[in-house]
Design an enzyme around this catalytic site. Structure first.
Site, PDB file in Angstrom:
ATOM      1  CG  ASN A  43      -0.408  -0.236   2.524  1.00  0.00           C
ATOM      2  OD1 ASN A  43       0.628  -0.868   2.660  1.00  0.00           O
ATOM      3  ND2 ASN A  43      -1.064   0.274   3.549  1.00  0.00           N
ATOM      4  CD  GLU A  45      -1.537   4.705   4.630  1.00  0.00           C
ATOM      5  OE1 GLU A  45      -1.057   5.535   5.434  1.00  0.00           O
ATOM      6  OE2 GLU A  45      -2.231   3.728   5.001  1.00  0.00           O
ATOM      7  CD  GLU A  56      -5.620  -5.795  -1.467  1.00  0.00           C
ATOM      8  OE1 GLU A  56      -5.085  -4.686  -1.298  1.00  0.00           O
ATOM      9  OE2 GLU A  56      -6.235  -6.398  -0.576  1.00  0.00           O
ATOM     10  CB  CYS A  87     -11.195  -2.360   0.519  1.00  0.00           C
ATOM     11  SG  CYS A  87     -10.601  -1.724  -1.062  1.00  0.00           S
TER      12      CYS A  87
HETATM   13  N1  THU Z   1      -5.192  -1.699   2.658  1.00  0.00           N
HETATM   14  C1  THU Z   1      -4.646  -2.471   1.665  1.00  0.00           C
HETATM   15  O1  THU Z   1      -3.598  -2.137   1.103  1.00  0.00           O
HETATM   16  N2  THU Z   1      -5.294  -3.603   1.319  1.00  0.00           N
HETATM   17  C2  THU Z   1      -6.417  -4.083   1.927  1.00  0.00           C
HETATM   18  O2  THU Z   1      -6.894  -5.152   1.582  1.00  0.00           O
HETATM   19  C3  THU Z   1      -7.060  -3.309   2.996  1.00  0.00           C
HETATM   20  C4  THU Z   1      -6.435  -2.017   3.337  1.00  0.00           C
HETATM   21  C5  THU Z   1      -4.468  -0.497   3.081  1.00  0.00           C
HETATM   22  C6  THU Z   1      -5.087   0.816   2.707  1.00  0.00           C
HETATM   23  C7  THU Z   1      -4.484   1.750   3.747  1.00  0.00           C
HETATM   24  O3  THU Z   1      -3.208   2.169   3.290  1.00  0.00           O
HETATM   25  C8  THU Z   1      -4.288   0.865   4.965  1.00  0.00           C
HETATM   26  O4  THU Z   1      -4.346  -0.479   4.494  1.00  0.00           O
HETATM   27  C9  THU Z   1      -5.326   1.070   6.052  1.00  0.00           C
HETATM   28  O5  THU Z   1      -6.620   0.981   5.533  1.00  0.00           O
END
Ligand code: THU
Length: 133
Positions: A43, A45, A56, A87
């Protein structure tokens, strides 16, 4: 090394590079394409929170950039004992490149704990046939 072990190691190495200073929640994802190639991502941000992207999303973009279009298996790894599921938006993204046989593995630090198909995670998904109505 079998496919699950390789996916787990790749997701773990990607998760180490996660850029998650706002949520402090690092996620790593690895996938094996139907064509036999492995891809990974984490991820990423952003200070403007909605601009962040899930692990993903990155893994799928990397697969498409690599020339592949079908996911055979995808593994999602969060931190410690946490077990997360993709998500809603990422379920739709996974669905786009899935077959009914595509496997979605949910893992924690101890390894894969649960495995689903996309139909289980996203029943009644919006699909191409809907557009043709
Ligand atoms: N996140 C993911 O990368 N994948 C998931 O399946 C759920 C959430 C990330 C998004 C954000 O950077 C952090 O987790 C908290 O929501």
């Amino acid at each position: 090394m079998n496919n699950i072990s390789k996916l787990f190691e790749l997701a773990r190495s990607a998760r180490r590079n996660a850029y998650a200073p706002y949520s402090n929640f690092a996620v790593g994802v690895a996938l094996l394409s139907q064509e036999g190639n492995f891809y990974k991502s984490c991820n990423v941000e952003n200070i403007s929170y909605p601009c962040g992207s899930c692990a993903e999303t990155g893994a799928i973009a990397t697969m498409v950039a690599g020339g592949d279009k079908q996911i055979a298996e995808i593994l999602v790894l969060a931190e410690g004992s946490e077990l997360i599921t993709p998500c809603g938006a990422c379920r739709q993204r996974i669905k786009e490149f899935s077959t009914p046989q595509t496997l979605i593995h949910l893992a924690n630090a101890a390894g894969v704990q649960k495995t689903y198909t996309i139909a289980e995670l996203l029943p009644l998904a919006f699909a191409e046939k809907e557009l043709k109505k």
